[in-house]
Write a protein that holds these residues in place. Structure first.
Motif, PDB file in Angstrom:
ATOM      1  N   VAL A 224       1.177  -1.081  -0.202  1.00  0.00           N
ATOM      2  CA  VAL A 224       0.073  -0.439   0.181  1.00  0.00           C
ATOM      3  C   VAL A 224       0.759   1.308   0.218  1.00  0.00           C
ATOM      4  CG1 VAL A 224      -1.579   1.558   1.345  1.00  0.00           C
ATOM      5  CG2 VAL A 224      -1.733  -1.540   1.560  1.00  0.00           C
ATOM      6  N   ARG A 225       0.605   2.256  -0.918  1.00  0.00           N
ATOM      7  CA  ARG A 225       1.458   3.059  -1.382  1.00  0.00           C
ATOM      8  C   ARG A 225       0.323   4.509  -0.458  1.00  0.00           C
ATOM      9  NH1 ARG A 225       4.474   6.087  -5.597  1.00  0.00           N
ATOM     10  NH2 ARG A 225       4.259   7.888  -5.866  1.00  0.00           N
ATOM     11  N   ARG A 240       2.203   1.354  15.645  1.00  0.00           N
ATOM     12  CA  ARG A 240       2.219   0.533  16.843  1.00  0.00           C
ATOM     13  C   ARG A 240       0.846  -0.358  16.567  1.00  0.00           C
ATOM     14  NH1 ARG A 240       1.650   5.850  18.315  1.00  0.00           N
ATOM     15  NH2 ARG A 240      -0.171   6.533  16.615  1.00  0.00           N
ATOM     16  N   ALA A 241       0.583  -0.262  15.195  1.00  0.00           N
ATOM     17  CA  ALA A 241      -0.447  -1.953  14.650  1.00  0.00           C
ATOM     18  C   ALA A 241       0.390  -2.436  14.134  1.00  0.00           C
ATOM     19  CB  ALA A 241      -1.006  -0.909  13.957  1.00  0.00           C
ATOM     20  N   GLN A 242       1.478  -2.486  14.482  1.00  0.00           N
ATOM     21  CA  GLN A 242       2.310  -3.688  13.671  1.00  0.00           C
ATOM     22  C   GLN A 242       2.832  -3.634  12.635  1.00  0.00           C
ATOM     23  OE1 GLN A 242       3.476  -5.942  16.398  1.00  0.00           O
ATOM     24  NE2 GLN A 242       2.924  -4.729  18.322  1.00  0.00           N
ATOM     25  N   LEU A 243       2.479  -3.033  12.118  1.00  0.00           N
ATOM     26  CA  LEU A 243       2.647  -2.814  10.650  1.00  0.00           C
ATOM     27  C   LEU A 243       4.438  -1.981  10.522  1.00  0.00           C
ATOM     28  CD1 LEU A 243      -0.635  -1.926   8.681  1.00  0.00           C
ATOM     29  CD2 LEU A 243       0.673  -3.866   9.121  1.00  0.00           C
ATOM     30  N   HIS A 244       5.177  -2.401   8.914  1.00  0.00           N
ATOM     31  CA  HIS A 244       6.423  -1.538   8.709  1.00  0.00           C
ATOM     32  C   HIS A 244       6.009  -0.883   7.270  1.00  0.00           C
ATOM     33  CE1 HIS A 244      10.931  -1.011   8.421  1.00  0.00           C
ATOM     34  NE2 HIS A 244      10.404  -1.165   6.490  1.00  0.00           N
ATOM     35  N   ALA A 245       6.966   0.033   7.599  1.00  0.00           N
ATOM     36  CA  ALA A 245       6.697   1.014   6.360  1.00  0.00           C
ATOM     37  C   ALA A 245       7.746   1.030   5.652  1.00  0.00           C
ATOM     38  CB  ALA A 245       5.870   1.953   6.532  1.00  0.00           C
ATOM     39  N   THR A 246       8.528   1.695   4.607  1.00  0.00           N
ATOM     40  CA  THR A 246       9.367   1.932   4.402  1.00  0.00           C
ATOM     41  C   THR A 246       8.791   3.707   3.669  1.00  0.00           C
ATOM     42  OG1 THR A 246       8.884   0.874   1.968  1.00  0.00           O
ATOM     43  CG2 THR A 246      10.786  -0.196   3.344  1.00  0.00           C
ATOM     44  N   ARG A 247       9.629   4.332   3.413  1.00  0.00           N
ATOM     45  CA  ARG A 247       9.464   6.052   4.055  1.00  0.00           C
ATOM     46  C   ARG A 247      10.101   6.259   2.340  1.00  0.00           C
ATOM     47  NH1 ARG A 247       9.408  10.563   8.969  1.00  0.00           N
ATOM     48  NH2 ARG A 247       9.099  11.749   7.317  1.00  0.00           N
ATOM     49  N   ASP A 248       9.711   7.454   2.426  1.00  0.00           N
ATOM     50  CA  ASP A 248      10.916   7.954   0.935  1.00  0.00           C
ATOM     51  C   ASP A 248      10.099   9.422   0.824  1.00  0.00           C
ATOM     52  OD1 ASP A 248      12.229   9.441  -1.033  1.00  0.00           O
ATOM     53  OD2 ASP A 248      10.682   8.079  -2.599  1.00  0.00           O
ATOM     54  N   ALA A 257      -0.901  -5.362   4.698  1.00  0.00           N
ATOM     55  CA  ALA A 257      -2.182  -4.541   4.753  1.00  0.00           C
ATOM     56  C   ALA A 257      -2.945  -4.208   3.373  1.00  0.00           C
ATOM     57  CB  ALA A 257      -2.276  -3.639   5.957  1.00  0.00           C
ATOM     58  N   ASP A 258      -3.815  -4.145   3.593  1.00  0.00           N
ATOM     59  CA  ASP A 258      -4.914  -3.757   2.948  1.00  0.00           C
ATOM     60  C   ASP A 258      -5.207  -1.607   2.252  1.00  0.00           C
ATOM     61  OD1 ASP A 258      -6.612  -3.593   4.200  1.00  0.00           O
ATOM     62  OD2 ASP A 258      -8.103  -4.526   3.061  1.00  0.00           O
ATOM     63  N   THR A 259      -5.251  -1.468   1.726  1.00  0.00           N
ATOM     64  CA  THR A 259      -6.134   0.107   1.406  1.00  0.00           C
ATOM     65  C   THR A 259      -7.007   0.649   2.443  1.00  0.00           C
ATOM     66  OG1 THR A 259      -7.690  -0.488   0.027  1.00  0.00           O
ATOM     67  CG2 THR A 259      -5.095   0.397  -0.647  1.00  0.00           C
ATOM     68  N   ASP A 260      -8.024  -0.325   3.032  1.00  0.00           N
ATOM     69  CA  ASP A 260      -8.852   0.384   4.355  1.00  0.00           C
ATOM     70  C   ASP A 260      -8.678   0.053   5.657  1.00  0.00           C
ATOM     71  OD1 ASP A 260     -10.335  -0.623   1.990  1.00  0.00           O
ATOM     72  OD2 ASP A 260     -11.928  -2.222   3.252  1.00  0.00           O
ATOM     73  N   ARG A 261      -8.050  -1.100   6.146  1.00  0.00           N
ATOM     74  CA  ARG A 261      -6.752  -1.256   7.209  1.00  0.00           C
ATOM     75  C   ARG A 261      -5.871   0.249   7.279  1.00  0.00           C
ATOM     76  NH1 ARG A 261      -3.180  -4.634  10.034  1.00  0.00           N
ATOM     77  NH2 ARG A 261      -3.655  -3.754  11.981  1.00  0.00           N
ATOM     78  N   VAL A 262      -4.691   0.622   5.765  1.00  0.00           N
ATOM     79  CA  VAL A 262      -3.963   1.336   6.257  1.00  0.00           C
ATOM     80  C   VAL A 262      -4.940   2.899   6.489  1.00  0.00           C
ATOM     81  CG1 VAL A 262      -2.340   2.610   5.163  1.00  0.00           C
ATOM     82  CG2 VAL A 262      -2.188   0.883   5.232  1.00  0.00           C
ATOM     83  N   GLY A 277      -2.748   4.254  -2.224  1.00  0.00           N
ATOM     84  CA  GLY A 277      -3.540   3.471  -3.043  1.00  0.00           C
ATOM     85  C   GLY A 277      -2.657   2.047  -2.990  1.00  0.00           C
ATOM     86  N   THR A 278      -2.663   0.979  -4.573  1.00  0.00           N
ATOM     87  CA  THR A 278      -1.738   0.479  -4.464  1.00  0.00           C
ATOM     88  C   THR A 278      -0.234  -0.166  -4.610  1.00  0.00           C
ATOM     89  OG1 THR A 278      -2.912  -1.449  -5.377  1.00  0.00           O
ATOM     90  CG2 THR A 278      -3.009  -1.411  -3.518  1.00  0.00           C
TER      91      THR A 278
END
Lengths: 296, 244
Positions: A224-225, A240-248, A257-262, A277-278
């Motif tokens: 998900v972007r 906090r939601a246990q999701l890892h994100a890479t950042r630019d 995760a899907d777009t709904d969750r994010v 979006g995805t």
């Protein structure tokens, strides 16, 4: 109840192995997409299923018997292999009437199927003047004459405009909703993705995937972007939601995760979202990945 | 088989191909009778042989019946309708038998019309020119029955040839080359062998008795043998060849 069983179906043309020990089973009441790039062996397989071509080895059963051993097969199996199998000088209606004669159906049946495929006015004109879309529908009408319980269509969406594709999709769904079976081949997954329940994907004559469409689409949109003016806060909320994100800079890419969750996480954190979006593989990309040459 | 035959006869009637051949045959038969009847010196129209030549549908109806038979098979391969045909009737022997029967019937109709025109117009011309009829009732019977049997067999002969050479252009050229080149050359150069070719055999069947031709019954038997040989070969091939 199984509608089609292919067992180690093999076809060799000289040194070319067109179909290589292909085995699969189609349950009754399903719509199956038979997919693969051009030249993968789809049509050759269908010809063997329908008794037009003899397998080099292996066997194929349609409704429990080899096609040619079925009693009046057109009354239980409808098939279209080429959209152009008509004499250009014969009317669409006469084409259907001649098929009716061969299996003792009344001419009225020809008019009924012309109505089903919405060709009742063009039916009396010679096929010469038909568009490719009309020819596709006339072919389908021929397959429907015997009110079959199994429909086998080779590339039925070729040459159809978007409206025609939608018409075909609705038609196949309505057909299958009555518990009947459809096998439809295509070189483009996206073309049939909205129609089929399961897919058989072949390349170079061998089966590479046999799965439900759901399993296949679960691979779609894996990332998900999301773009926001408060990336730091969003990053914390995600972790906090246990999701890892890479950042630019202001954009975060989130896996798992899907777009709904994010979107909901961003909303709960009070973070303004500028874009959501995805990213990554589409259904078509997955298809290309599965069917491309290994290592290429 | 009856159902398949009905399908085949509808195929023949529902395009302009056979009708076009039929019209071509009528035109050429008329042209041939008119030219021969009106332009030949009266002295060359008095013998039985002369008048048989005038009345016999001869090469025109035979070759057109053969072409109609060839197209019954090859047009299905050319336009791909062989696929739905075999999907609806996967027993290929049944399809081919129905086509052979349709070929016989089409050839019969071609022969009947050609004979009617040739005998009708030919007799009118003879009586208008004051030339007495030389043919007896039994001569006419051989001419008519032999002519009908010959064109019917040629229709089936074409079906057999088309089932062997499925390519339409190839089969048509093959038929014309066999008729006009092989038959003619062989009959001209080595009549004792050439008379066993299909066209001279069909001529013999109608009672034409130019030198070297077989008697009518033998001619019929030879033409029947050719037709059966082609039909059986075509059938054997159709049973096992893939339809692509």
């Amino acid at each position: 109840m199984t509608a089609v069983v292919a067992e180690s179906l093999t076809k060799r043309f000289g040194s070319v192995l067109a179909v290589d020990h292909l085995s699969f089973t189609l349950e009754a009441g399903t719509i199956t997409g038979f997919l693969g790039p051009n030249g993968a062996g789809k049509t050759t397989t269908l010809r063997m299923l329908l008794g037009l071509s003899e397998p080099t080895s292996g066997s194929a059963l349609v409704l429990g018997k080899p096609y040619a051993k079925l009693n009046r097969p057109a009354l239980s199996v409808g098939a279209v292999l080429e959209a152009t199998d008509f004499h250009p000088g014969r009317s669409g209606r006469d084409h259907l009437r001649m098929l009716c004669r061969a299996v003792d159906l009344p001419d009225s049946r020809a008019d009924e199927v012309l109505q089903t495929v919405e060709l009742q006015t063009a039916g009396r004109r010679r096929v010469k003047g038909y568009s490719l879309g009309m020819r596709q529908r006339l072919g389908l009408a021929g397959a429907l004459l015997g009110d079959p319980e199994l429909l086998i269509l080779d590339e039925p969406a070729n040459g159809l405009d978007p409206e025609g594709v939608r018409w075909l999709r609705d038609f196949l769904r309505a057909f299958a909703s009555t518990g009947r079976t459809v096998l439809v081949s295509s070189h483009a997954l996206a073309e049939v993705a909205q129609t089929v329940d399961q897919v058989l994907i072949i390349t170079h004559g061998s089966l590479v995937v046999e799965s439900s469409l759901q399993q296949l689409t679960s691979r779609v949109g894996a990332t998900v972007r999301i773009r926001t003016s408060k990336p730091d806060e969003l990053e914390q909320a995600l972790s906090r939601a246990q999701l890892h994100a890479t950042r630019d800079e202001q954009t975060l890419l989130v896996r798992g995760a899907d777009t709904d969750r994010v979107g909901e996480i961003a909303f709960a954190a009070g973070v303004p979202v500028h874009e959501l979006g995805t990213e990554g593989s589409s259904l078509e990309e997955i298809f290309l990945e599965l069917t491309s040459e290994p290592g290429s | 088989m009856i159902a398949q035959l009905k399908a085949e006869l509808l195929k023949v009637r529902s395009t302009r191909t056979t009708i076009g051949l039929f019209a071509g045959m009528i035109g050429l038969t008329l042209l041939f009778v008119l030219l021969t009847g009106l332009l030949t010196h009266p002295g060359n129209l008095t013998s039985k042989q002369d008048q048989r030549g005038l009345f016999a549908p001869g090469a025109v109806a035979l070759i057109f019946a053969g072409l109609a038979g060839v197209l019954l098979v090859t047009s299905e391969y050319r336009y791909g309708t062989i696929r739905p045909t075999f999907l609806f009737t996967p027993r290929r022997g049944k399809v081919l038998s129905a086509k052979l029967t349709a070929g016989l019937l089409t050839g019969f109709v071609f022969g009947a019309v050609s004979l009617a025109i040739a005998i009708g117009v030919g007799s009118l011309i003879l009586s208008a020119r004051g030339i007495p009829s030389a043919l007896s009732g039994s001569d006419f019977r051989v001419l008519v029955f032999g002519g009908l049997a010959g064109t019917a067999l040629c229709g089936a002969f074409g079906v057999g040839l088309g089932a062997i050479i499925r390519n339409q252009v190839g089969a048509v050229i093959g038929l014309l080359a066999w008729d006009f080149v092989v038959n003619t050359l062989l009959f001209g150069l080595a009549p004792s062998i050439g008379r066993f070719m299909p066209t001279p055999a069909a001529d013999a069947l109608m009672g034409i008795r130019t030198a070297h031709l077989l008697p009518p019954a033998a001619g019929g038997a030879v033409l029947l043998a050719w037709t059966a040989a082609l039909a059986l070969t075509g059938l054997a091939l159709a049973l096992h060849r893939d339809v692509v």
